[in-house]
Write an enzyme that holds these catalytic residues in place. Structure first.
Site, PDB file in Angstrom:
ATOM      1  N   LYS A 284     -13.939   0.247  15.582  1.00  0.00           N
ATOM      2  CA  LYS A 284     -12.651  -0.471  15.539  1.00  0.00           C
ATOM      3  C   LYS A 284     -12.009  -0.491  16.926  1.00  0.00           C
ATOM      4  O   LYS A 284     -11.473  -1.497  17.365  1.00  0.00           O
ATOM      5  CB  LYS A 284     -11.681   0.251  14.587  1.00  0.00           C
TER       6      LYS A 284
ATOM      7  N   ASP B 241      -4.257  -6.535   4.807  1.00  0.00           N
ATOM      8  CA  ASP B 241      -5.219  -7.490   5.380  1.00  0.00           C
ATOM      9  C   ASP B 241      -5.145  -8.854   4.712  1.00  0.00           C
ATOM     10  O   ASP B 241      -5.581  -9.846   5.274  1.00  0.00           O
ATOM     11  CB  ASP B 241      -6.641  -6.921   5.251  1.00  0.00           C
TER      12      ASP B 241
ATOM     13  N   LYS C 117       9.810 -16.881 -10.800  1.00  0.00           N
ATOM     14  CA  LYS C 117       8.996 -15.780 -11.343  1.00  0.00           C
ATOM     15  C   LYS C 117       7.803 -16.331 -12.135  1.00  0.00           C
ATOM     16  O   LYS C 117       7.991 -17.231 -12.973  1.00  0.00           O
ATOM     17  CB  LYS C 117       9.877 -14.913 -12.248  1.00  0.00           C
TER      18      LYS C 117
ATOM     19  N   PHE D 176      -4.633   3.049  14.875  1.00  0.00           N
ATOM     20  CA  PHE D 176      -4.992   4.069  13.887  1.00  0.00           C
ATOM     21  C   PHE D 176      -6.189   3.545  13.107  1.00  0.00           C
ATOM     22  O   PHE D 176      -6.410   2.337  13.023  1.00  0.00           O
ATOM     23  CB  PHE D 176      -3.833   4.314  12.913  1.00  0.00           C
TER      24      PHE D 176
ATOM     25  N   ASN E 154       0.860  -1.189   0.000  1.00  0.00           N
ATOM     26  CA  ASN E 154       0.000   0.000   0.000  1.00  0.00           C
ATOM     27  C   ASN E 154       0.896   1.238   0.000  1.00  0.00           C
ATOM     28  O   ASN E 154       2.117   1.128  -0.081  1.00  0.00           O
ATOM     29  CB  ASN E 154      -0.945  -0.021   1.203  1.00  0.00           C
TER      30      ASN E 154
ATOM     31  N   LYS F 129     -11.336  -3.991  18.944  1.00  0.00           N
ATOM     32  CA  LYS F 129      -9.945  -4.441  19.072  1.00  0.00           C
ATOM     33  C   LYS F 129      -9.302  -4.060  20.415  1.00  0.00           C
ATOM     34  O   LYS F 129      -8.081  -4.063  20.552  1.00  0.00           O
ATOM     35  CB  LYS F 129      -9.121  -3.885  17.901  1.00  0.00           C
TER      36      LYS F 129
HETATM   37  O1  PMT Z   1       3.074   5.993   6.638  1.00  0.00           O
HETATM   38  P1  PMT Z   1       2.494   7.311   6.197  1.00  0.00           P
HETATM   39  O2  PMT Z   1       2.685   7.575   4.713  1.00  0.00           O
HETATM   40  O3  PMT Z   1       2.978   8.441   7.053  1.00  0.00           O
HETATM   41  O4  PMT Z   1       0.902   7.248   6.397  1.00  0.00           O
HETATM   42  C1  PMT Z   1       0.375   7.160   7.683  1.00  0.00           C
HETATM   43  C2  PMT Z   1      -0.839   6.197   7.748  1.00  0.00           C
HETATM   44  C3  PMT Z   1      -1.968   6.743   6.909  1.00  0.00           C
HETATM   45  C4  PMT Z   1      -0.445   4.815   7.236  1.00  0.00           C
HETATM   46  C5  PMT Z   1      -1.224   6.107   9.264  1.00  0.00           C
HETATM   47  O5  PMT Z   1      -1.560   7.386   9.722  1.00  0.00           O
HETATM   48  C6  PMT Z   1      -2.396   5.154   9.481  1.00  0.00           C
HETATM   49  O6  PMT Z   1      -3.558   5.498   9.368  1.00  0.00           O
HETATM   50  N1  PMT Z   1      -2.082   3.861   9.808  1.00  0.00           N
HETATM   51  C7  PMT Z   1      -3.028   2.773   9.982  1.00  0.00           C
HETATM   52  C8  PMT Z   1      -3.534   2.318   8.677  1.00  0.00           C
HETATM   53  C9  PMT Z   1      -4.465   1.133   8.795  1.00  0.00           C
HETATM   54  O7  PMT Z   1      -4.022   0.043   8.562  1.00  0.00           O
HETATM   55  O8  PMT Z   1      -5.657   1.395   9.177  1.00  0.00           O
HETATM   56  P2  PMT Z   1      -6.819   0.270   9.288  1.00  0.00           P
HETATM   57  O9  PMT Z   1      -8.039   1.054   9.560  1.00  0.00           O
HETATM   58  O10 PMT Z   1      -6.772  -0.622   8.094  1.00  0.00           O
HETATM   59  O11 PMT Z   1      -6.406  -0.604  10.551  1.00  0.00           O
HETATM   60  C10 PMT Z   1      -6.800  -0.295  11.888  1.00  0.00           C
HETATM   61  C11 PMT Z   1      -5.697  -0.638  12.887  1.00  0.00           C
HETATM   62  O12 PMT Z   1      -5.469  -2.053  12.846  1.00  0.00           O
HETATM   63  C12 PMT Z   1      -4.362   0.020  12.599  1.00  0.00           C
HETATM   64  O13 PMT Z   1      -3.806   0.419  13.833  1.00  0.00           O
HETATM   65  C13 PMT Z   1      -3.547  -1.083  11.949  1.00  0.00           C
HETATM   66  O14 PMT Z   1      -2.149  -0.955  12.237  1.00  0.00           O
HETATM   67  C14 PMT Z   1      -4.110  -2.332  12.622  1.00  0.00           C
HETATM   68  N2  PMT Z   1      -4.059  -3.549  11.775  1.00  0.00           N
HETATM   69  C15 PMT Z   1      -4.693  -3.599  10.578  1.00  0.00           C
HETATM   70  C16 PMT Z   1      -4.690  -4.752   9.835  1.00  0.00           C
HETATM   71  C17 PMT Z   1      -4.004  -5.894  10.341  1.00  0.00           C
HETATM   72  N3  PMT Z   1      -3.965  -7.026   9.663  1.00  0.00           N
HETATM   73  N4  PMT Z   1      -3.381  -5.813  11.525  1.00  0.00           N
HETATM   74  C18 PMT Z   1      -3.403  -4.676  12.249  1.00  0.00           C
HETATM   75  O15 PMT Z   1      -2.825  -4.604  13.355  1.00  0.00           O
END
Ligand code: PMT
Length: 400
Positions: free
Chosen positions: A335, A277, A287, A321, A208, A339
């Site tokens: 969320k 995810d 390849k 986040f 991403n 979590k």
């Molecule tokens: O890196 P930059 O370019 O500075 O950008 C910053 C950012 C946009 C990446 C950052 O500010 C941000 O939003 N990070 C979290 C992105 C995210 O994965 O959001 P989500 O809504 O998909 O996930 C929710 C939370 O679950 C997050 O804390 C994530 O780390 C966590 N997660 C998600 C999926 C997964 N399989 N495991 C996780 O722990």
């Protein structure tokens, strides 16, 4: 961060003196007021005109000099400064200060000052490892002087080893750290940052747009505030922050393993990484060749790392986040509850200047109590500081 801070830079006679022009420029750019003191030998390597121009102030070179305000320089500069930084610090100046010698403007100023003094040694390896120099540095450290270890690398004398001046950006960060209140000292904080890469074959992966800037800002600001920081980072092109335990990973599975292995050793986890995810259900070790028709890739779910932490977190403060495009606050709240987070930082990806890649972010902080704080557009370092303010409050509550 260094806005309105007064910094006295003492330059001595080593080849790295030429780097002080860039150091002073960066300090001024960060908002600091800078006054430079040069020894006689320093002027063999760089001129007062250069340092006067980049500092926007007269340069002090003479023990008997008075300032523009008519004050005695070796007393008033130490009173004016919030910090004195000696860069580069030669074996000679280190020996003189540690012996209490005050025979020129710089050594007299250091002797008279009651402010933090940061010494950045830079010299030939044999000089740096000489037992006299080593003993002098130890003595200075025991008297409260702050010593920034030199880097190991190529030296002007065409040898390699310890004695190289650290990058000036790292010296600026060291100064910021010294001038920052250490309210997170004693706490261990784990931050995740960047994207994950989910390999499909040796040349392709799913990822991403995360640059890692938000997570690295959190790690740097937590370190500045005194925390012991572990940064679990997906692949980024960012500079490795000094003084932080960096664990580099590629995939979500590797990130999960690294985070879970450290969970029992931390007080706070901040999950700013953008974790994929899904991952390809199978990895091809050679390849994948292109065919005429379309190619389907089957994906399987990655572990939800933050949910796993939520189940085992005990007394840990857990910050997540949320990256949303619709119903920011409602989705983020769901969320957080699902979590078991203590705080969630919601960024709205629809707003320019927020989220991926930019140096700024626009976030809403949502607490478990339901309190919602919308923050304006800020630099990612400032956003990190606001998040850490909340983390500090949560740590205080937990310790009651
Ligand atoms: O890196 P930059 O370019 O500075 O950008 C910053 C950012 C946009 C990446 C950052 O500010 C941000 O939003 N990070 C979290 C992105 C995210 O994965 O959001 P989500 O809504 O998909 O996930 C929710 C939370 O679950 C997050 O804390 C994530 O780390 C966590 N997660 C998600 C999926 C997964 N399989 N495991 C996780 O722990």
């Amino acid at each position: 961060m260094l806005h309105n801070m007064n910094i006295a830079v003492g330059v001595t006679g080593g080849i790295a003196a030429y780097k002080t022009a860039e150091l002073v420029r960066l300090l001024v750019k960060d908002g600091a007021n800078v006054k430079v003191i040069m020894t006689k030998n320093a002027q063999q390597f760089i001129t007062p005109v250069t340092l006067g121009t980049v500092s926007n102030n007269p340069v002090y070179t003479d023990t008997f000099q008075v300032t523009e305000e008519g004050e005695i320089a070796h007393i008033s500069i130490g009173q004016w400064a919030d910090i004195l930084v000696i860069v580069p610090a030669t074996a000679n100046i280190i020996g003189k200060i540690s012996s209490g010698i005050a025979d020129d403007l710089l050594t007299s100023t250091i002797t008279a000052a009651k402010k933090p003094v940061l010494i950045c040694p830079a010299m030939n390896t044999n000089m740096y490892t000489n037992p006299f120099v080593d003993a002098n540095l130890r003595k200075l450290s025991s008297f409260g002087f702050l010593i920034m270890e030199p880097d190991i690398g190529g030296l002007a004398c065409k040898t390699e080893g310890p004695g190289r001046l650290p990058p000036v950006e790292d010296i600026v960060e060291e100064i910021r750290g010294i001038l920052t209140k250490k309210d997170l000292r004693g706490f261990r904080i784990l931050v995740t940052a960047g994207p994950t890469q989910e390999p499909l074959d040796p040349v392709r992966y799913i990822t991403n747009h995360s640059s890692g800037k938000m997570g690295y800002a959190l790690a740097v600001m937590a370190k500045r505030r005194g925390a012991e920081v572990t940064l679990v980072s997906g692949p980024t092109t960012l500079d490795i922050p000094r003084g932080i335990n960096l664990i580099q990973v590629q995939s979500a599975l590797q990130m999960r393993d690294a985070v879970m292995a450290h969970l029992s050793q931390v007080d706070v986890v901040i999950k700013s990484a953008a974790v994929s995810d899904y991952r390809p259900a199978s990895y091809s070790s050679s390849k994948i060749k292109k065919e005429k028709g379309p190619l389907s890739v089957s994906l399987e779910r990655n572990p939800d790392i933050i949910s796993e932490i939520g189940k085992k977190k005990g007394n840990i403060v857990l910050v997540g986040f949320a990256m949303e495009t619709d119903d920011l606050v409602d989705n983020a709240k769901k969320k957080m509850e699902l979590k078991s987070m203590d705080l969630i930082v919601a960024n709205d990806l629809n707003t320019p200047g927020s989220g991926f890649k930019s140096d700024t972010n626009i976030v809403t902080l949502i607490a478990r109590s339901g309190a919602v704080e919308e923050l304006p557009k800020m630099g990612k370092n400032e956003v990190a500081d606001k998040i850490l303010d909340r983390v500090y409050e949560l740590l205080q509550k937990k310790s009651l």
